[in-house]
Design an enzyme around this catalytic site. Structure first.
Site, PDB file in Angstrom:
ATOM      1  N   PRO A 287      11.178   5.348  -1.592  1.00  0.00           N
ATOM      2  CA  PRO A 287      11.367   5.581  -3.018  1.00  0.00           C
ATOM      3  C   PRO A 287      10.528   4.685  -3.914  1.00  0.00           C
ATOM      4  O   PRO A 287      10.312   3.527  -3.622  1.00  0.00           O
ATOM      5  CB  PRO A 287      12.866   5.305  -3.227  1.00  0.00           C
ATOM      6  CG  PRO A 287      13.269   4.464  -2.069  1.00  0.00           C
ATOM      7  CD  PRO A 287      12.406   4.889  -0.923  1.00  0.00           C
ATOM      8  N   ASN A 288      10.088   5.298  -5.011  1.00  0.00           N
ATOM      9  CA  ASN A 288       9.342   4.642  -6.087  1.00  0.00           C
ATOM     10  C   ASN A 288       7.899   4.282  -5.718  1.00  0.00           C
ATOM     11  O   ASN A 288       7.155   3.818  -6.581  1.00  0.00           O
ATOM     12  CB  ASN A 288      10.080   3.390  -6.593  1.00  0.00           C
ATOM     13  CG  ASN A 288      11.471   3.735  -7.096  1.00  0.00           C
ATOM     14  OD1 ASN A 288      11.620   4.596  -7.975  1.00  0.00           O
ATOM     15  ND2 ASN A 288      12.493   3.110  -6.535  1.00  0.00           N
TER      16      ASN A 288
ATOM     17  N   ARG B 200       3.686   0.975 -11.533  1.00  0.00           N
ATOM     18  CA  ARG B 200       4.957   0.282 -11.321  1.00  0.00           C
ATOM     19  C   ARG B 200       4.742  -1.205 -11.088  1.00  0.00           C
ATOM     20  O   ARG B 200       4.158  -1.611 -10.086  1.00  0.00           O
ATOM     21  CB  ARG B 200       5.664   0.882 -10.107  1.00  0.00           C
ATOM     22  CG  ARG B 200       6.925   0.154  -9.729  1.00  0.00           C
ATOM     23  CD  ARG B 200       7.351   0.540  -8.329  1.00  0.00           C
ATOM     24  NE  ARG B 200       8.567  -0.146  -7.941  1.00  0.00           N
ATOM     25  CZ  ARG B 200       9.000  -0.256  -6.692  1.00  0.00           C
ATOM     26  NH1 ARG B 200       8.301   0.290  -5.708  1.00  0.00           N
ATOM     27  NH2 ARG B 200      10.106  -0.905  -6.419  1.00  0.00           N
TER      28      ARG B 200
ATOM     29  N   TYR C  25       3.025  -5.108  -7.257  1.00  0.00           N
ATOM     30  CA  TYR C  25       2.549  -4.103  -6.300  1.00  0.00           C
ATOM     31  C   TYR C  25       1.071  -3.783  -6.421  1.00  0.00           C
ATOM     32  O   TYR C  25       0.530  -3.019  -5.613  1.00  0.00           O
ATOM     33  CB  TYR C  25       3.381  -2.825  -6.455  1.00  0.00           C
ATOM     34  CG  TYR C  25       4.850  -3.046  -6.178  1.00  0.00           C
ATOM     35  CD1 TYR C  25       5.784  -3.096  -7.211  1.00  0.00           C
ATOM     36  CD2 TYR C  25       5.298  -3.245  -4.871  1.00  0.00           C
ATOM     37  CE1 TYR C  25       7.129  -3.323  -6.949  1.00  0.00           C
ATOM     38  CE2 TYR C  25       6.655  -3.480  -4.607  1.00  0.00           C
ATOM     39  CZ  TYR C  25       7.550  -3.514  -5.655  1.00  0.00           C
ATOM     40  OH  TYR C  25       8.884  -3.742  -5.404  1.00  0.00           O
TER      41      TYR C  25
ATOM     42  N   ASN D 100       6.931   1.917   5.010  1.00  0.00           N
ATOM     43  CA  ASN D 100       7.353   1.141   3.847  1.00  0.00           C
ATOM     44  C   ASN D 100       8.526   1.912   3.250  1.00  0.00           C
ATOM     45  O   ASN D 100       8.327   2.850   2.491  1.00  0.00           O
ATOM     46  CB  ASN D 100       6.235   0.996   2.817  1.00  0.00           C
ATOM     47  CG  ASN D 100       6.665   0.103   1.663  1.00  0.00           C
ATOM     48  OD1 ASN D 100       7.855  -0.176   1.481  1.00  0.00           O
ATOM     49  ND2 ASN D 100       5.700  -0.346   0.889  1.00  0.00           N
TER      50      ASN D 100
ATOM     51  N   ALA E 165      13.135   0.480  -1.231  1.00  0.00           N
ATOM     52  CA  ALA E 165      14.473  -0.105  -1.379  1.00  0.00           C
ATOM     53  C   ALA E 165      15.402   0.267  -0.240  1.00  0.00           C
ATOM     54  O   ALA E 165      16.358  -0.469   0.045  1.00  0.00           O
ATOM     55  CB  ALA E 165      15.085   0.342  -2.704  1.00  0.00           C
TER      56      ALA E 165
ATOM     57  N   ASP F  73      18.876   3.501  12.610  1.00  0.00           N
ATOM     58  CA  ASP F  73      19.342   4.315  13.733  1.00  0.00           C
ATOM     59  C   ASP F  73      18.305   5.360  14.142  1.00  0.00           C
ATOM     60  O   ASP F  73      18.134   5.642  15.332  1.00  0.00           O
ATOM     61  CB  ASP F  73      20.659   5.005  13.382  1.00  0.00           C
ATOM     62  CG  ASP F  73      21.823   4.032  13.266  1.00  0.00           C
ATOM     63  OD1 ASP F  73      22.892   4.458  12.804  1.00  0.00           O
ATOM     64  OD2 ASP F  73      21.645   2.839  13.634  1.00  0.00           O
TER      65      ASP F  73
ATOM     66  N   GLU G 254       7.351  -2.207  10.235  1.00  0.00           N
ATOM     67  CA  GLU G 254       7.922  -2.277   8.887  1.00  0.00           C
ATOM     68  C   GLU G 254       6.912  -2.967   7.987  1.00  0.00           C
ATOM     69  O   GLU G 254       6.375  -4.031   8.332  1.00  0.00           O
ATOM     70  CB  GLU G 254       9.218  -3.088   8.905  1.00  0.00           C
ATOM     71  CG  GLU G 254       9.855  -3.303   7.548  1.00  0.00           C
ATOM     72  CD  GLU G 254      11.096  -4.194   7.597  1.00  0.00           C
ATOM     73  OE1 GLU G 254      11.709  -4.295   8.674  1.00  0.00           O
ATOM     74  OE2 GLU G 254      11.431  -4.790   6.564  1.00  0.00           O
TER      75      GLU G 254
ATOM     76  N   HIS H   8       5.788  -4.090   3.880  1.00  0.00           N
ATOM     77  CA  HIS H   8       6.046  -4.260   2.448  1.00  0.00           C
ATOM     78  C   HIS H   8       4.777  -4.771   1.787  1.00  0.00           C
ATOM     79  O   HIS H   8       4.109  -5.666   2.308  1.00  0.00           O
ATOM     80  CB  HIS H   8       7.178  -5.257   2.210  1.00  0.00           C
ATOM     81  CG  HIS H   8       8.426  -4.899   2.955  1.00  0.00           C
ATOM     82  ND1 HIS H   8       9.201  -3.813   2.638  1.00  0.00           N
ATOM     83  CD2 HIS H   8       9.002  -5.455   4.053  1.00  0.00           C
ATOM     84  CE1 HIS H   8      10.206  -3.731   3.487  1.00  0.00           C
ATOM     85  NE2 HIS H   8      10.106  -4.701   4.359  1.00  0.00           N
ATOM     86  N   ILE H   9       4.475  -4.210   0.638  1.00  0.00           N
ATOM     87  CA  ILE H   9       3.311  -4.650  -0.143  1.00  0.00           C
ATOM     88  C   ILE H   9       3.526  -6.100  -0.594  1.00  0.00           C
ATOM     89  O   ILE H   9       2.645  -6.948  -0.484  1.00  0.00           O
ATOM     90  CB  ILE H   9       3.091  -3.708  -1.340  1.00  0.00           C
ATOM     91  CG1 ILE H   9       2.732  -2.296  -0.841  1.00  0.00           C
ATOM     92  CG2 ILE H   9       2.041  -4.259  -2.283  1.00  0.00           C
ATOM     93  CD1 ILE H   9       2.848  -1.217  -1.901  1.00  0.00           C
ATOM     94  N   SER H  10       4.731  -6.364  -1.090  1.00  0.00           N
ATOM     95  CA  SER H  10       5.048  -7.701  -1.617  1.00  0.00           C
ATOM     96  C   SER H  10       5.655  -8.568  -0.517  1.00  0.00           C
ATOM     97  O   SER H  10       6.093  -8.061   0.523  1.00  0.00           O
ATOM     98  CB  SER H  10       6.049  -7.577  -2.776  1.00  0.00           C
ATOM     99  OG  SER H  10       7.288  -7.057  -2.293  1.00  0.00           O
TER     100      SER H  10
ATOM    101  N   ARG I 239      11.161 -13.012  -3.161  1.00  0.00           N
ATOM    102  CA  ARG I 239      11.692 -12.282  -4.312  1.00  0.00           C
ATOM    103  C   ARG I 239      13.214 -12.399  -4.367  1.00  0.00           C
ATOM    104  O   ARG I 239      13.810 -13.287  -3.773  1.00  0.00           O
ATOM    105  CB  ARG I 239      11.205 -10.824  -4.257  1.00  0.00           C
ATOM    106  CG  ARG I 239       9.675 -10.704  -4.275  1.00  0.00           C
ATOM    107  CD  ARG I 239       9.212  -9.262  -4.229  1.00  0.00           C
ATOM    108  NE  ARG I 239       9.649  -8.524  -5.409  1.00  0.00           N
ATOM    109  CZ  ARG I 239       9.600  -7.187  -5.492  1.00  0.00           C
ATOM    110  NH1 ARG I 239       9.135  -6.474  -4.458  1.00  0.00           N
ATOM    111  NH2 ARG I 239       9.991  -6.574  -6.594  1.00  0.00           N
TER     112      ARG I 239
HETATM  113  O1  LIG Z   1       6.955  -4.671  -1.302  1.00  0.00           O
HETATM  114  C1  LIG Z   1       7.219  -3.469  -1.049  1.00  0.00           C
HETATM  115  O2  LIG Z   1       6.360  -2.640  -0.690  1.00  0.00           O
HETATM  116  C2  LIG Z   1       8.660  -2.958  -1.142  1.00  0.00           C
HETATM  117  C3  LIG Z   1       8.766  -1.821  -2.091  1.00  0.00           C
HETATM  118  C4  LIG Z   1       9.878  -1.557  -2.808  1.00  0.00           C
HETATM  119  O3  LIG Z   1       9.951  -0.444  -3.543  1.00  0.00           O
HETATM  120  C5  LIG Z   1      11.002  -2.527  -2.898  1.00  0.00           C
HETATM  121  O4  LIG Z   1      12.274  -1.884  -3.109  1.00  0.00           O
HETATM  122  C6  LIG Z   1      11.046  -3.431  -1.688  1.00  0.00           C
HETATM  123  O5  LIG Z   1      12.025  -4.445  -1.848  1.00  0.00           O
HETATM  124  C7  LIG Z   1       9.658  -4.040  -1.445  1.00  0.00           C
END
Ligand SMILES: O=C(O)[C@@H]1C=C(O)[C@@H](O)[C@H](O)C1
Length: 151
Positions: free
Chosen positions: A14-15, A22, A27, A83, A86, A96, A107, A109-111, A116
């Site tokens: 999501p997002n 964003r 990001y 990725n 959230a 699962d 797994e 994550h960009i950040s 955080r």
């Molecule tokens: O860093 C990222 O790519 C992750 C991206 C998101 O949308 C957040 O909800 C995660 O907490 C971090």
């Protein structure tokens, strides 16, 4: 797809469709289309086929993991870069699905989620993942694909 070309699934939660606008301080300014192109180039370097997806819906991500599991069972999967956004911090279902398909999953994550908010410090996916990458920005996607090539 050629007979012996393995597939990498890059899955975004999501997002992440909002990348580029964003919270660019967190990001970056690249769009998800930019990220897809980086993944095309990384897969090309390793002779992988690419499946690149994004959804704001948890079940869609589960379904793609199941599909990756079918390719894994057929010996056609290089691995999954996920990725989950959230859902990383909430989703037993994604944990699962990963465990249930025995796929090689990274797994991503960009950040750097550990620098955080506290609610980002726990991952439901990490325990089912082969590796975890965070904090490299969008470069992390290509680095994760490079990592799969070495596995
Ligand atoms: O860093 C990222 O790519 C992750 C991206 C998101 O949308 C957040 O909800 C995660 O907490 C971090």
């Amino acid at each position: 797809m050629s007979a012996n070309k393995k597939t990498v699934f890059v899955l975004n939660g999501p997002n992440l469709n909002l990348l580029g606008t964003r919270e660019p301080a967190v990001y970056g300014a690249h769009t998800l289309a930019d990220v897809e192109q980086m993944c095309v180039e990384a897969c090309g370097r390793h002779g992988f086929a690419l499946r690149f997806h994004q959804s704001n819906h948890e079940g869609a991500l589960v379904d793609w993991i199941h599909e990756a599991g079918r390719l894994h069972a057929a010996g056609e999967l290089a691995g999954v870069v996920l990725n989950a956004g959230a859902y990383t911090h909430t989703s037993v279902a994604l944990h699962d699905a990963t465990k249930g398909t025995a796929i090689t999953l990274i797994e991503l994550h960009i950040s750097n989620v550990h620098a955080r908010e506290a609610f980002r410090h726990h991952s439901y996916i990490a325990a089912a993942a082969k590796a975890v990458m965070c904090g490299f920005g969008v470069r992390g996607y290509a680095l994760a694909i490079d990592g799969l090539a070495g596995m």
